[in-house]
Design an enzyme around this catalytic site. Structure first.
Site, PDB file in Angstrom:
ATOM      1  N   ALA A 176      -8.179   3.096   2.977  1.00 20.65           N
ATOM      2  CA  ALA A 176      -7.305   3.706   1.972  1.00 20.65           C
ATOM      3  C   ALA A 176      -7.121   5.191   2.256  1.00 20.65           C
ATOM      4  CB  ALA A 176      -7.917   3.525   0.584  1.00 20.65           C
ATOM      5  N   GLY A 177      -5.963   5.701   1.911  1.00 20.71           N
ATOM      6  CA  GLY A 177      -5.707   7.139   1.956  1.00 20.71           C
ATOM      7  C   GLY A 177      -4.878   7.469   0.737  1.00 20.71           C
ATOM      8  N   HIS A 178      -5.486   8.081  -0.259  1.00 21.86           N
ATOM      9  CA  HIS A 178      -4.795   8.370  -1.522  1.00 21.86           C
ATOM     10  C   HIS A 178      -4.553   9.877  -1.625  1.00 21.86           C
ATOM     11  CE1 HIS A 178      -6.409   4.384  -3.400  1.00 21.86           C
ATOM     12  NE2 HIS A 178      -5.690   4.203  -2.317  1.00 21.86           N
TER      13      HIS A 178
ATOM     14  N   GLY B 245       8.232  13.379  -7.457  1.00 16.90           N
ATOM     15  CA  GLY B 245       7.751  14.285  -6.417  1.00 16.90           C
ATOM     16  C   GLY B 245       6.255  14.078  -6.238  1.00 16.90           C
TER      17      GLY B 245
ATOM     18  N   GLY C  91       0.814  -1.219   0.000  1.00 20.76           N
ATOM     19  CA  GLY C  91       0.000   0.000   0.000  1.00 20.76           C
ATOM     20  C   GLY C  91       0.841   1.260   0.000  1.00 20.76           C
ATOM     21  N   ASP C  92       0.167   2.402  -0.211  1.00 21.22           N
ATOM     22  CA  ASP C  92       0.803   3.725  -0.185  1.00 21.22           C
ATOM     23  C   ASP C  92       1.902   3.899  -1.227  1.00 21.22           C
ATOM     24  OD1 ASP C  92      -0.855   4.208   1.992  1.00 21.22           O
ATOM     25  OD2 ASP C  92       0.642   3.488   3.416  1.00 21.22           O
TER      26      ASP C  92
ATOM     27  N   GLN D   7      -5.057  -0.239  -1.170  1.00 26.16           N
ATOM     28  CA  GLN D   7      -4.090  -1.094  -0.482  1.00 26.16           C
ATOM     29  C   GLN D   7      -3.031  -1.558  -1.485  1.00 26.16           C
ATOM     30  OE1 GLN D   7      -7.757  -1.952   0.398  1.00 26.16           O
ATOM     31  NE2 GLN D   7      -7.233  -0.153   1.563  1.00 26.16           N
TER      32      GLN D   7
ATOM     33  N   SER E  91       8.030   8.673 -11.036  1.00 28.14           N
ATOM     34  CA  SER E  91       7.520   9.827 -10.291  1.00 28.14           C
ATOM     35  C   SER E  91       8.644  10.433  -9.463  1.00 28.14           C
ATOM     36  CB  SER E  91       6.364   9.371  -9.404  1.00 28.14           C
ATOM     37  OG  SER E  91       5.899  10.446  -8.629  1.00 28.14           O
TER      38      SER E  91
ATOM     39  N   LYS F 156      -0.618   5.565  -5.499  1.00 29.04           N
ATOM     40  CA  LYS F 156      -1.704   5.282  -6.458  1.00 29.04           C
ATOM     41  C   LYS F 156      -2.515   6.545  -6.771  1.00 29.04           C
ATOM     42  CE  LYS F 156      -3.136   2.143  -3.535  1.00 29.04           C
ATOM     43  NZ  LYS F 156      -1.974   2.064  -2.627  1.00 29.04           N
TER      44      LYS F 156
ATOM     45  N   GLY G  34      -1.915   8.512  10.150  1.00 29.59           N
ATOM     46  CA  GLY G  34      -0.776   9.302  10.605  1.00 29.59           C
ATOM     47  C   GLY G  34       0.327   8.474  11.248  1.00 29.59           C
TER      48      GLY G  34
HETATM   49  P1  GDP Z   1      -1.509   5.763  -2.086  1.00 28.46           P
HETATM   50  O1  GDP Z   1      -2.270   5.243  -0.921  1.00 28.46           O
HETATM   51  O2  GDP Z   1      -0.908   4.678  -2.911  1.00 28.46           O
HETATM   52  O3  GDP Z   1      -2.302   6.725  -2.939  1.00 28.46           O
HETATM   53  O4  GDP Z   1      -0.291   6.589  -1.488  1.00 28.46           O
HETATM   54  P2  GDP Z   1      -0.342   7.631  -0.236  1.00 28.46           P
HETATM   55  O5  GDP Z   1      -0.986   8.869  -0.693  1.00 28.46           O
HETATM   56  O6  GDP Z   1      -0.863   6.961   0.968  1.00 28.46           O
HETATM   57  O7  GDP Z   1       1.202   7.816   0.039  1.00 28.46           O
HETATM   58  C1  GDP Z   1       2.075   8.289  -0.929  1.00 28.46           C
HETATM   59  C2  GDP Z   1       2.765   9.558  -0.383  1.00 28.46           C
HETATM   60  O8  GDP Z   1       3.861   9.889  -1.195  1.00 28.46           O
HETATM   61  C3  GDP Z   1       1.852  10.775  -0.432  1.00 28.46           C
HETATM   62  O9  GDP Z   1       2.220  11.643   0.605  1.00 28.46           O
HETATM   63  C4  GDP Z   1       2.182  11.393  -1.786  1.00 28.46           C
HETATM   64  O10 GDP Z   1       1.930  12.797  -1.830  1.00 28.46           O
HETATM   65  C5  GDP Z   1       3.662  11.127  -1.868  1.00 28.46           C
HETATM   66  N1  GDP Z   1       4.207  10.918  -3.223  1.00 28.46           N
HETATM   67  C6  GDP Z   1       3.639  10.315  -4.291  1.00 28.46           C
HETATM   68  N2  GDP Z   1       4.536  10.224  -5.306  1.00 28.46           N
HETATM   69  C7  GDP Z   1       5.678  10.785  -4.852  1.00 28.46           C
HETATM   70  C8  GDP Z   1       6.979  10.962  -5.417  1.00 28.46           C
HETATM   71  O11 GDP Z   1       7.270  10.594  -6.535  1.00 28.46           O
HETATM   72  N3  GDP Z   1       7.912  11.557  -4.606  1.00 28.46           N
HETATM   73  C9  GDP Z   1       7.656  11.978  -3.342  1.00 28.46           C
HETATM   74  N4  GDP Z   1       8.644  12.537  -2.649  1.00 28.46           N
HETATM   75  N5  GDP Z   1       6.441  11.817  -2.780  1.00 28.46           N
HETATM   76  C10 GDP Z   1       5.478  11.213  -3.526  1.00 28.46           C
HETATM   77  P1  IMO Z   2      -3.865   2.625   0.568  1.00 29.69           P
HETATM   78  O1  IMO Z   2      -4.994   2.440  -0.397  1.00 29.69           O
HETATM   79  C1  IMO Z   2      -1.289   0.898   3.640  1.00 29.69           C
HETATM   80  C2  IMO Z   2      -3.058  -2.077   6.295  1.00 29.69           C
HETATM   81  C3  IMO Z   2      -3.243  -1.691   7.751  1.00 29.69           C
HETATM   82  C4  IMO Z   2      -3.134  -3.051   8.418  1.00 29.69           C
HETATM   83  C5  IMO Z   2      -3.807  -3.972   7.412  1.00 29.69           C
HETATM   84  C6  IMO Z   2      -5.264  -4.252   7.706  1.00 29.69           C
HETATM   85  O2  IMO Z   2      -3.743   4.003   1.104  1.00 29.69           O
HETATM   86  O3  IMO Z   2      -2.592   2.098  -0.006  1.00 29.69           O
HETATM   87  P2  IMO Z   2      -7.530  -2.875   7.672  1.00 29.69           P
HETATM   88  O4  IMO Z   2      -7.836  -1.464   8.070  1.00 29.69           O
HETATM   89  O5  IMO Z   2      -7.767  -3.152   6.226  1.00 29.69           O
HETATM   90  O6  IMO Z   2      -8.165  -3.868   8.570  1.00 29.69           O
HETATM   91  O7  IMO Z   2      -5.953  -3.034   7.923  1.00 29.69           O
HETATM   92  O8  IMO Z   2      -3.711  -3.330   6.145  1.00 29.69           O
HETATM   93  N1  IMO Z   2      -3.678  -1.149   5.329  1.00 29.69           N
HETATM   94  C7  IMO Z   2      -2.996  -0.299   4.572  1.00 29.69           C
HETATM   95  N2  IMO Z   2      -1.680  -0.025   4.535  1.00 29.69           N
HETATM   96  N3  IMO Z   2      -2.119   1.518   2.772  1.00 29.69           N
HETATM   97  C8  IMO Z   2      -3.448   1.226   2.772  1.00 29.69           C
HETATM   98  O9  IMO Z   2      -4.294   1.727   1.845  1.00 29.69           O
HETATM   99  C9  IMO Z   2      -3.943   0.320   3.731  1.00 29.69           C
HETATM  100  N4  IMO Z   2      -5.168  -0.166   4.018  1.00 29.69           N
HETATM  101  C10 IMO Z   2      -4.996  -1.071   4.995  1.00 29.69           C
HETATM  102  O10 IMO Z   2      -2.246  -0.804   8.178  1.00 29.69           O
HETATM  103  O11 IMO Z   2      -1.791  -3.428   8.513  1.00 29.69           O
HETATM  104 MG    MG Z   3      -2.309   5.457   1.177  1.00 30.00          MG
END
Ligand code: GDP
Ligand code: IMO
Ligand code: MG
Length: 429
Positions: free
Chosen positions: A39-41, A413, A12-13, A223, A411, A16, A301
């Site tokens: 999810a947190g996008h 930034g 995850g993270d 995820q 990517s 996306k 967080g």
């Molecule tokens: P997602 O859940 O897959 O959408 O990803 P998140 O938003 O949870 O986490 C990605 C983090 O990295 C966010 O704070 C984005 O703003 C940041 N981010 C995405 N692409 C880049 C990159 O290429 N460089 C940097 N430094 N940050 C990025």
């Molecule tokens: P995005 O879409 C990262 C992790 C949680 C935990 C496990 C199960 O932003 O990439 P849940 O709440 O589904 O019962 O948690 O999965 N988890 C994630 N880790 N990014 C996410 O979403 C996640 N969604 C769930 O931290 O370990």
């Molecule tokens: Mg995320």
């Protein structure tokens, strides 16, 4: 037309939200197919930052339809809050934010159960986001759940009460925890009005009709594949199929309708919550990655665990998803490292392998690393692939060679504009 897919290949993270927001300009529809407000996008553009939890990441592209598919579990409270923020930002989403009637509802007592069940697990806790995801999918597969379409039925309140009562009796087996149920319930009921104001659709008919009309559709994963309920690091996973197969069940499209599959990986690796992470650097290096990468959860967080990129792990998820293109994100985070390590194999019981063991939680894995030279320079202002410093290109070339899939996006930034596009087989806008 086919439906293209974007999903995370790690835990995850991967970024996306950022990539979907960029590519959305080439599509007519963006659809979420699984997960929920766990999810947190994150999206950044024009000096603004948004974090989306349930709403698809195409919402800021004018005219584009955003569908929350049947495979998603939705909490009216968090959805109403997201919608409020969109309104505040002046985003005109009327008629563009659609919700599948067959998506399941997260009740306040699902969150209550999530929290109590995690507490009961003690040290063995999953590290859930506590958004009620697990209990809601349990009710779905247990055939007890409430669906979005049910909120329009006359006997909805009765069904709600029955399910709530069932949850309350289940809660008796768990330790007591603080949960302001009455207050949460009131917010939930009020938020249903926001849900009722959205366009509720039979998502499977909608999406297949759109395909017949030649609409360009992008499915947005949540995820990552290593959190997939079947193939992830079970039991430290989420409760949905996060892989390409989930698109078919989560939207109602047949497998032959899947087109490009864009897999996203960070240039290193992170995980939030408990569970195995073979290349984790639980040391100064990991801390440096966390600081330079701003690795703190977008939903909770929490500090993310950090480590090196893991090629056997990526090879596995590329296989499961049928990935046709790779997007590598956050390469800029490695700008100041002298050396970059890449895990190319696992040593298990004294033998090298590139396959993930059955019980990745219990097996002692020592990753074998290959070192790459860092580029030690900023990537600011680089807009084309040839402009990437040679050492960084060598790193990317090595990933491509090992993984056997072309890297089409890099990517550099968090902002929408900070993306080097080498070649994308996305439809032309
Ligand atoms: P997602 O859940 O897959 O959408 O990803 P998140 O938003 O949870 O986490 C990605 C983090 O990295 C966010 O704070 C984005 O703003 C940041 N981010 C995405 N692409 C880049 C990159 O290429 N460089 C940097 N430094 N940050 C990025
Ligand atoms: P995005 O879409 C990262 C992790 C949680 C935990 C496990 C199960 O932003 O990439 P849940 O709440 O589904 O019962 O948690 O999965 N988890 C994630 N880790 N990014 C996410 O979403 C996640 N969604 C769930 O931290 O370990
Ligand atoms: Mg995320």
């Amino acid at each position: 037309m086919a439906i293209d897919v974007i999903l995370g290949l790690q835990w995850g993270d991967e970024g996306k939200g950022k990539i979907v927001d960029y590519l959305a300009a080439s599509y007519d529809v963006v659809a979420r197919f699984q997960g929920g407000p766990n999810a947190g996008h994150t999206l950044k553009f024009d000096g603004k930052k948004f974090v989306l939890h349930t709403v698809p990441s195409g919402i800021f592209r004018p005219g584009l339809i955003n569908l929350i598919g049947n495979g998603v579990v939705a909490d009216p409270i968090t959805l109403a809050e997201e919608i409020r923020k969109l309104e505040e930002a002046g985003v005109d989403f009327k008629g563009r934010l659609l919700m599948a009637r067959k998506a399941h509802l997260i009740l306040p007592t699902h969150r209550y159960l999530d929290a109590a069940s995690e507490r009961a697990k003690g040290k063995a806790k999953i590290g859930s986001t506590l958004k009620g995801i697990g209990p809601t999918y349990m009710d779905k597969t247990g055939r007890n759940g409430l669906r979005v379409g049910d909120i329009m039925q006359r006997n909805f309140e009765e069904h709600y009460r029955n399910l709530k009562e069932k949850h309350l009796s289940l809660l008796a087996i768990y330790p007591d925890i603080d949960f302001g149920l009455a207050e949460e319930e009131e917010k939930w009921m009020q938020s249903l009005e926001v849900l009722r104001s959205l366009e509720l659709v039979d998502g499977e008919y909608y999406i297949n009709q759109a395909l017949r009309e030649g609409k360009r559709i992008l499915a947005e994963g949540a995820q990552g594949s290593m959190l997939d309920i079947d193939f992830g690091t079970y039991p430290f996973v989420t409760s949905s199929n996060t892989i390409t197969a989930g698109v078919c069940t989560g939207l109602g499209v047949a497998p032959d309708k899947i087109g490009e599959v864009i897999g996203i990986s960070k240039a290193y690796c992170t995980r939030v919550g408990s569970g195995p992470f073979p290349t984790e650097q639980d040391n100064e290096l990991g801390e440096r990655l966390r600081t330079e990468g701003g690795e703190f959860g977008a939903t909770t967080g929490r500090p993310r665990r950090c480590g090196w990129i893991d090629l056997p792990q990526l090879k596995y998820t590329i296989m499961l998803n049928g990935v046709t293109q790779l997007a590598i994100t956050k390469i800029d985070v490695l700008n100041n490292f002298d050396t970059i390590q890449v895990a190319t194999a696992y040593e298990v019981d004294g033998r090298l392998t590139d396959e993930l063991p059955y019980d990745i939680c219990e097996t002692d894995i020592s990753p074998a690393y290959e070192a790459f030279q860092g580029w030690r320079q900023s990537l600011e202002g680089i807009t084309d692939y040839q402009g990437i410093p040679l050492a960084a290109r060598e790193y990317l070339r090595a990933l491509e060679a090992y993984l056997g899939v072309p890297i089409t996006m890099v990517s550099t930034g968090p902002e929408r504009s900070k993306l080097i596009v080498k070649r994308v087989n996305a439809p032309t806008p």
